[in-house]
Write a protein that holds these residues in place. Sequence first.
Motif, mmCIF file in Angstrom:
data_model
loop_
_atom_site.group_PDB
_atom_site.id
_atom_site.type_symbol
_atom_site.label_atom_id
_atom_site.label_comp_id
_atom_site.label_asym_id
_atom_site.label_seq_id
_atom_site.Cartn_x
_atom_site.Cartn_y
_atom_site.Cartn_z
ATOM 1 N N ILE A 13 60.038 54.499 32.505
ATOM 2 C CA ILE A 13 59.307 55.420 31.626
ATOM 3 C C ILE A 13 59.187 54.683 30.299
ATOM 4 N N TYR A 14 57.989 54.705 29.743
ATOM 5 C CA TYR A 14 57.681 53.808 28.634
ATOM 6 C C TYR A 14 57.994 54.431 27.290
ATOM 7 N N TYR A 15 58.406 53.573 26.356
ATOM 8 C CA TYR A 15 58.659 54.065 24.999
ATOM 9 C C TYR A 15 57.361 54.582 24.427
ATOM 10 N N VAL A 226 70.063 56.915 24.497
ATOM 11 C CA VAL A 226 68.719 57.015 25.057
ATOM 12 C C VAL A 226 68.601 56.453 26.485
ATOM 13 N N TRP A 227 69.341 55.412 26.812
ATOM 14 C CA TRP A 227 69.239 54.874 28.179
ATOM 15 C C TRP A 227 69.891 55.789 29.211
ATOM 16 N N PHE A 228 71.008 56.396 28.812
ATOM 17 C CA PHE A 228 71.695 57.294 29.739
ATOM 18 C C PHE A 228 70.790 58.485 30.057
ATOM 19 N N ASP A 229 70.090 58.938 29.045
ATOM 20 C CA ASP A 229 69.107 60.023 29.189
ATOM 21 C C ASP A 229 67.933 59.554 30.056
ATOM 22 N N ALA A 230 67.360 58.401 29.686
ATOM 23 C CA ALA A 230 66.107 57.956 30.331
ATOM 24 C C ALA A 230 66.286 57.664 31.823
ATOM 25 N N LEU A 231 67.365 56.992 32.185
ATOM 26 C CA LEU A 231 67.544 56.615 33.596
ATOM 27 C C LEU A 231 67.589 57.843 34.503
HETATM 28 N N1 MSP Z 1 61.904 52.916 27.952
HETATM 29 C C1 MSP Z 1 62.406 51.746 28.606
HETATM 30 C C2 MSP Z 1 62.542 51.939 30.080
HETATM 31 C C3 MSP Z 1 63.365 53.098 30.520
HETATM 32 S S1 MSP Z 1 63.340 53.293 32.238
HETATM 33 C C4 MSP Z 1 64.488 54.444 32.559
HETATM 34 C C5 MSP Z 1 61.489 50.566 28.320
HETATM 35 N N2 MSP Z 1 60.234 50.874 27.991
HETATM 36 S S2 MSP Z 1 59.076 49.837 27.553
HETATM 37 O O1 MSP Z 1 58.017 50.633 26.987
HETATM 38 O O2 MSP Z 1 59.610 48.807 26.761
HETATM 39 O O3 MSP Z 1 58.458 49.277 28.888
HETATM 40 C C6 MSP Z 1 59.127 48.395 29.651
HETATM 41 C C7 MSP Z 1 58.260 47.885 30.753
HETATM 42 O O4 MSP Z 1 57.153 47.090 30.327
HETATM 43 C C8 MSP Z 1 59.128 46.969 31.569
HETATM 44 O O5 MSP Z 1 58.882 47.089 32.920
HETATM 45 C C9 MSP Z 1 58.750 45.619 30.992
HETATM 46 O O6 MSP Z 1 59.113 44.574 31.748
HETATM 47 C C10 MSP Z 1 57.272 45.782 30.853
HETATM 48 N N3 MSP Z 1 56.759 44.754 29.968
HETATM 49 C C11 MSP Z 1 56.675 44.768 28.618
HETATM 50 N N4 MSP Z 1 56.098 43.583 28.224
HETATM 51 C C12 MSP Z 1 55.853 42.798 29.300
HETATM 52 C C13 MSP Z 1 55.168 41.587 29.550
HETATM 53 N N5 MSP Z 1 54.699 40.835 28.580
HETATM 54 N N6 MSP Z 1 54.983 41.233 30.848
HETATM 55 C C14 MSP Z 1 55.354 42.008 31.897
HETATM 56 N N7 MSP Z 1 55.976 43.159 31.691
HETATM 57 C C15 MSP Z 1 56.497 43.448 30.422
HETATM 58 O O7 MSP Z 1 61.921 49.450 28.428
#
Ligand code: MSP
Length: 513
Positions: A13-15, A226-231
């Motif tokens: 889940i993305y920030y 936040v990670w414990f929540d997010a996972l």
């Molecule tokens: N919020 C956490 C994930 C929690 S999951 C319980 C997070 N979010 S993020 O917005 O940073 O998105 C991470 C995702 O985007 C990951 O899969 C990460 O590898 C991917 N990418 C971000 N930049 C990237 C590249 N340049 N190339 C490939 N994927 C990369 O982390």
Amino acid sequence: MTSKKTFYVTTPIYYVNDVPHLGTAYTTTIADVVSRYRRALGEDVFFLTGTDEHGQKAQNAAEARGLTPQQHCDELQQRFRDAWTALSISNDDFVRTTEPRHARVVQEALARLWKQGEIYEGSYEGWYHTADEVFVTETEIDEKGLDRAKLVRVSEKNYFFRMGKYRDALVAHIEAHPRFIRPEHRRNEVLGFLRKDLGDLCISRPKSRLAWGIPLPFAPDFVTYVWFDALLNYVSVPGLYFDEARFARTWPADLHLIGKDILTTHSVYWPTMLLALGIPLPTTILAHGWWTRDGAKMSKSVGNVVDPLAYAAKFGVDALRWYLVREMVVGQDADFSDARLRSRYDGDLGNEWGNLLSRTMTMIGKFAGGRIPSPEHEAGGPSEARDAANALAAALPAHLDDVALHRIGEDVMGLLRAGNRHVDATQPWKAAKDPANAGFVRDALYTLAETLRFASSVLVSILPTKAPEALRQLGVTDGAADLRAALRWGALAPGTVTAPGAVLFPRIDPPAA
Ligand code: MSP
């Protein structure tokens, strides 16, 4: 009666603070392609993505804008929904960690762990990295070359999860399940990490420092890390504690797709949390590599971040999806370059596929009255294309299990190239001059149409707009739905009325030099 297990695939889940970029678009696209293939093969699929909304960054950004964190998140999460719609993502649900359906599961899990003695009160004294929201040791500061200006010294009470206690159980699980962490080098990386001592995990943040989070049910002055929540989103959405039947049908996740940067959180924190909660572990955690831009790391400060939506607008969504799937060997890094994207567009899509389709349509129009001809020999007789199609069908399930999506792309291209060679080898326009060759021409045209039907059927999951369009031109209107039936050479019915249409991949002017 046992109901069928749902194939459950997740993205991180993305920030919410970040815009959807190439990295997040990539993870989401491959999850989508896997989901579409599984659905087309008759599986029940649950494909989940969403946004990670708690934590310091969202709180700070909201403050800077004079909004409440909730208002800020409500607004920003929409950008992800819109981006995924624009990229033809077929997720079945979209979770926000601020939703009650998620928060109540986090609280329930915490309450249980507290009751079981898996969480204890302790104190923490040391460095805290505010931007990343993690505690760091002196060694890590040196190893990672962290900027000391971004660190604050804290001394505070906190709550800890007994993560270290599960180290041996986790190592045993990884060793007994070769497909648990993939690819192999990532599995070894995690095993290497676990060889060292595994400490406990601080799972709280005092509200005085960070208020934007889910309160600990047993200590309301603290919010959940936040990670414990997010996972926990991976289990909250399919119904843990609140919908047992659904949870039993959906969990364990078959595939957690992640980027390599979040390997430790997913393959150490997450499984130990599940072990402590007595919940089965996911089947596979697959970490893909990193996209670079013309050889360099993408970063906002350098200004070389790729906006996937701009590329989709220029080349079409399907072409961008094709490029992402075909260009990255899942598990390895790949480089995004405009020249490569353009050559995939012109070469794979325009020449090998689009051109073969328009040539075949023209020939069927001229020499077969616009209908799929009845072949003289069974399904057009033996051909290199037929062999390539059968090999593709045989290899597809394993490629899918391995998430080797680039291999599926390669196989389809191999089939289309065989089709193009068939045109050169048979030259139907020449043969058609002599009526004695009528059977030969019908075989040749049938083989070409069948090559295109077969390849386009396989491509539907990657190019969900263009491939059904190609099938429609061939007169196949229901071919996208059932891939199992489509993977049979000779399925194209003679007599089918074709419907020639627009060029699939028109030339796109090169950028002005
Ligand atoms: N919020 C956490 C994930 C929690 S999951 C319980 C997070 N979010 S993020 O917005 O940073 O998105 C991470 C995702 O985007 C990951 O899969 C990460 O590898 C991917 N990418 C971000 N930049 C990237 C590249 N340049 N190339 C490939 N994927 C990369 O982390």
